[in-house]
Motif scaffolding. Structure first.
Motif, PDB file in Angstrom:
ATOM      1  N   TRP A 120      12.612  51.385  20.094  1.00 22.58           N
ATOM      2  CA  TRP A 120      13.745  50.493  20.358  1.00 22.58           C
ATOM      3  C   TRP A 120      15.004  51.311  20.644  1.00 22.58           C
ATOM      4  N   ALA A 121      15.271  52.281  19.776  1.00 16.83           N
ATOM      5  CA  ALA A 121      16.449  53.128  19.967  1.00 16.83           C
ATOM      6  C   ALA A 121      16.345  53.928  21.263  1.00 16.83           C
ATOM      7  N   ASP A 122      15.171  54.442  21.560  1.00 21.25           N
ATOM      8  CA  ASP A 122      14.995  55.242  22.774  1.00 21.25           C
ATOM      9  C   ASP A 122      15.256  54.419  24.032  1.00 21.25           C
ATOM     10  N   ASN A 123      14.847  53.163  24.029  1.00 22.88           N
ATOM     11  CA  ASN A 123      15.124  52.284  25.173  1.00 22.88           C
ATOM     12  C   ASN A 123      16.623  52.135  25.387  1.00 22.88           C
ATOM     13  N   LEU A 124      17.356  51.990  24.296  1.00 20.97           N
ATOM     14  CA  LEU A 124      18.799  51.795  24.414  1.00 20.97           C
ATOM     15  C   LEU A 124      19.536  53.110  24.686  1.00 20.97           C
ATOM     16  N   ILE A 125      19.006  54.235  24.201  1.00 23.26           N
ATOM     17  CA  ILE A 125      19.573  55.527  24.586  1.00 23.26           C
ATOM     18  C   ILE A 125      19.492  55.685  26.100  1.00 23.26           C
ATOM     19  N   ARG A 126      18.352  55.345  26.661  1.00 19.81           N
ATOM     20  CA  ARG A 126      18.173  55.418  28.121  1.00 19.81           C
ATOM     21  C   ARG A 126      19.224  54.568  28.830  1.00 19.81           C
ATOM     22  N   LYS A 131      27.714  61.926  23.745  1.00 19.28           N
ATOM     23  CA  LYS A 131      27.935  62.125  22.318  1.00 19.28           C
ATOM     24  C   LYS A 131      29.420  62.126  21.959  1.00 19.28           C
ATOM     25  N   GLU A 132      30.282  62.367  22.930  1.00 12.97           N
ATOM     26  CA  GLU A 132      31.719  62.369  22.669  1.00 12.97           C
ATOM     27  C   GLU A 132      32.296  60.951  22.541  1.00 12.97           C
ATOM     28  N   ASP A 133      31.492  59.932  22.869  1.00  7.45           N
ATOM     29  CA  ASP A 133      31.989  58.559  22.860  1.00  7.45           C
ATOM     30  C   ASP A 133      32.072  57.988  21.453  1.00  7.45           C
ATOM     31  N   VAL A 134      32.944  56.979  21.322  1.00  4.04           N
ATOM     32  CA  VAL A 134      33.119  56.238  20.071  1.00  4.04           C
ATOM     33  C   VAL A 134      32.653  54.812  20.335  1.00  4.04           C
ATOM     34  N   VAL A 135      31.576  54.418  19.669  1.00 13.18           N
ATOM     35  CA  VAL A 135      30.908  53.148  19.956  1.00 13.18           C
ATOM     36  C   VAL A 135      31.233  52.138  18.869  1.00 13.18           C
ATOM     37  N   GLN A 136      31.897  51.062  19.256  1.00 12.52           N
ATOM     38  CA  GLN A 136      32.263  50.003  18.313  1.00 12.52           C
ATOM     39  C   GLN A 136      31.260  48.862  18.418  1.00 12.52           C
ATOM     40  N   ILE A 137      30.506  48.629  17.340  1.00 10.25           N
ATOM     41  CA  ILE A 137      29.492  47.568  17.297  1.00 10.25           C
ATOM     42  C   ILE A 137      30.148  46.315  16.727  1.00 10.25           C
ATOM     43  N   ASP A 197      21.487  52.249  16.152  1.00 11.91           N
ATOM     44  CA  ASP A 197      20.521  53.345  16.001  1.00 11.91           C
ATOM     45  C   ASP A 197      20.542  54.265  17.220  1.00 11.91           C
ATOM     46  N   ALA A 198      20.636  53.663  18.419  1.00 15.26           N
ATOM     47  CA  ALA A 198      20.626  54.456  19.645  1.00 15.26           C
ATOM     48  C   ALA A 198      21.858  55.342  19.738  1.00 15.26           C
ATOM     49  N   ALA A 199      23.027  54.775  19.454  1.00 11.37           N
ATOM     50  CA  ALA A 199      24.264  55.545  19.553  1.00 11.37           C
ATOM     51  C   ALA A 199      24.277  56.701  18.568  1.00 11.37           C
ATOM     52  N   GLU A 200      23.763  56.468  17.362  1.00 16.14           N
ATOM     53  CA  GLU A 200      23.698  57.548  16.380  1.00 16.14           C
ATOM     54  C   GLU A 200      22.761  58.662  16.849  1.00 16.14           C
ATOM     55  N   LYS A 201      21.591  58.285  17.387  1.00 17.12           N
ATOM     56  CA  LYS A 201      20.648  59.288  17.872  1.00 17.12           C
ATOM     57  C   LYS A 201      21.208  60.052  19.070  1.00 17.12           C
ATOM     58  N   LEU A 202      22.058  59.379  19.839  1.00 21.80           N
ATOM     59  CA  LEU A 202      22.694  60.020  20.985  1.00 21.80           C
ATOM     60  C   LEU A 202      23.810  60.966  20.544  1.00 21.80           C
ATOM     61  N   GLY A 203      24.243  60.835  19.284  1.00 21.85           N
ATOM     62  CA  GLY A 203      25.261  61.716  18.741  1.00 21.85           C
ATOM     63  C   GLY A 203      26.662  61.163  18.779  1.00 21.85           C
ATOM     64  N   CYS A 204      26.794  59.884  19.154  1.00 19.31           N
ATOM     65  CA  CYS A 204      28.115  59.269  19.226  1.00 19.31           C
ATOM     66  C   CYS A 204      28.660  58.984  17.825  1.00 19.31           C
TER      67      CYS A 204
END
Length: 437
Positions: free
Chosen positions: A115-121, A130-136, A151-158
């Protein structure tokens, strides 16, 4: 991954159609066998129509498989459609269950990673780094809305800000102070954010937003334009549903000409909602999804009730994954008024093109003297209400004419004072059907 790669998973996202279909068939066979061996419901259903998973030889054979519906999920509440032992299920999500048993879905560790990998893509391919700040700003509860992106944003390093829904003034303060660059929420909540920001003196020109992944409800191109104008970001339509995985089934690229489906994980059909017949690409009907890589809760030919069609034209972005147009509505949202089929999105499209109307409306359906009637309440701008209050009746008539010329049925327009129609911090309520009361 090489810094030269345009996409997160270039081998898949730019694969030729033959390779994609070969992968889909391989995974479909594995999924069908997994369901048959590990779930009594699916085994009995396959046996009742004489289907042997080992004899599935082409993607066209999918039409031999019975559809799965939301009623099937409710009838097998809570865990009878799971295909792994509960000891392997590490998370569950569910619907509210306001009309009966809720629908419950489960995930193994591998499912959550997929699921996370699909959204990372999806996120990476439109410029999230990874430099982005993602507000959920989706709710973080049993609803799947915010979790996949988190989960995706965290795995991407954001940096991830899991604000969840509501507390709108606080959301805006965080957005300003933490320098959020990516926003995840419903499109209607974006408009509410814009309204509150104006009230408390926050200017989106001074913020850092660049991308919005917006989903959870149907929305029109006119609403997209309004959101982009007011929030100063690129508003991308994100699609998914809990029964299939959650957000991550498909999303727009920066071309915004359709939503690329993650075809290596989801096999997509469009069917005639009345006959169940599979339609050709380009023909409008009901979306149907089969998961190809889920373990705990695979779904076979799940009827979404969302109305769309598939686009197989080449996309200028370079992806070869097939696209779906944004859903124009749902079969269960369609209103039938005096024999005419009407989707709320059709009315919204007309209203959003009228200057001096606010993007807040409510469609009211009644039955008066055994005759169905339809009316739309819509707010006017503060300026028009104060300066031209005597002309509102004329304004209403002009809106009614626009609705009639577009939809072909008389719809009464009732203009309302600014900020009088109820706002939503999640999915907006667009229809009040009094006939069901």
């Amino acid at each position: 991954m090489s810094g030269k790669e345009k996409f997160w998973d270039q081998e898949i996202t730019t694969a030729n159609r033959e390779n994609i279909r070969d992968l889909q068939l391989k995974r479909l066979k594995k999924t069908l066998k997994h369901c048959y061996i590990n779930n009594d419901f699916y085994k009995k259903r396959f046996d009742s129509v004489g289907i042997d998973p080992d004899k599935i030889s082409s993607l066209d054979d999918i039409e031999k498989i019975p559809f799965t519906t939301k009623d099937d999920l409710r009838d097998n509440y809570p865990f009878d459609l799971f295909c792994t032992p509960l000891s392997e299920v590490v998370r569950v999500h569910s619907s509210s269950g306001t009309t009966g048993n809720p629908t419950v879905v489960g995930y193994t560790k591998n499912d959550l990673d997929m699921w996370a990998d699909n959204l990372i893509r999806i996120m990476y391919d439109v410029g999230t780094r990874k430099e982005d700040v993602v507000q959920i700003s989706h709710g973080l509860g049993l609803f799947t809305g915010g979790f996949g992106f988190l989960d995706a944003a965290e795995k991407l390093g954001c940096m991830v800000i899991p604000v969840s829904g509501g507390v709108t003034e606080r959301q805006l303060k965080i957005m300003k102070d933490y320098k959020s660059t990516v926003l995840v929420c419903t499109p209607s909540y974006c408009l509410y954010l814009a309204e509150v920001a104006e009230k408390i003196g926050i200017n989106f020109d001074d913020l850092h937003l660049k991308l919005g992944f917006l989903g959870g409800e149907p929305w029109t191109d006119s609403m997209k334009d309004e959101i982009e104008k007011r929030l100063k970001l690129k508003a991308l339509n994100s699609y998914g549903l809990s029964e299939v995985i959650g957000p991550g089934v498909s999303c727009e690229c920066l071309e915004q000409s359709g939503l690329h489906i993650n075809e290596d994980h989801f096999l997509t059909e469009v069917i005639d909602p009345k006959t169940g017949k599979t339609l050709k690409n380009g023909e409008k009907g009901e979306l149907v999804f089969t998961s190809l890589s889920k373990e705990a809760f695979p779904v076979l030919r799940y009827r979404t009730k969302d109305i769309s069609y598939l686009i197989d034209d080449p996309c200028p972005c370079g992806k070869t994954l097939i696209k779906m147009v944004k859903p124009v509505g749902r079969t269960d949202d369609m209103l039938i008024i005096r024999g005419v089929n009407i989707f709320p999105s059709q009315i919204e499209e007309v209203l959003m093109k009228v200057e001096d109307l606010e993007p807040h409306y409510l469609i009211v359906v009644s039955n008066i003297n055994h005759m169905d009637t339809i009316e739309v309440w819509v707010e006017v701008s503060e300026k028009i209400f104060k300066e031209k209050i005597m002309d509102l009746e004329f304004f209403e008539k002009s809106i009614e004419e626009r609705l009639y010329s577009t939809i072909g049925i008389r719809i009464k327009a009732s203009l309302k004072e600014p900020k009088t129609i109820e706002r939503s911090e999640g999915k907006a309520k667009r229809v009040w059907d009094k006939r069901k009361e």
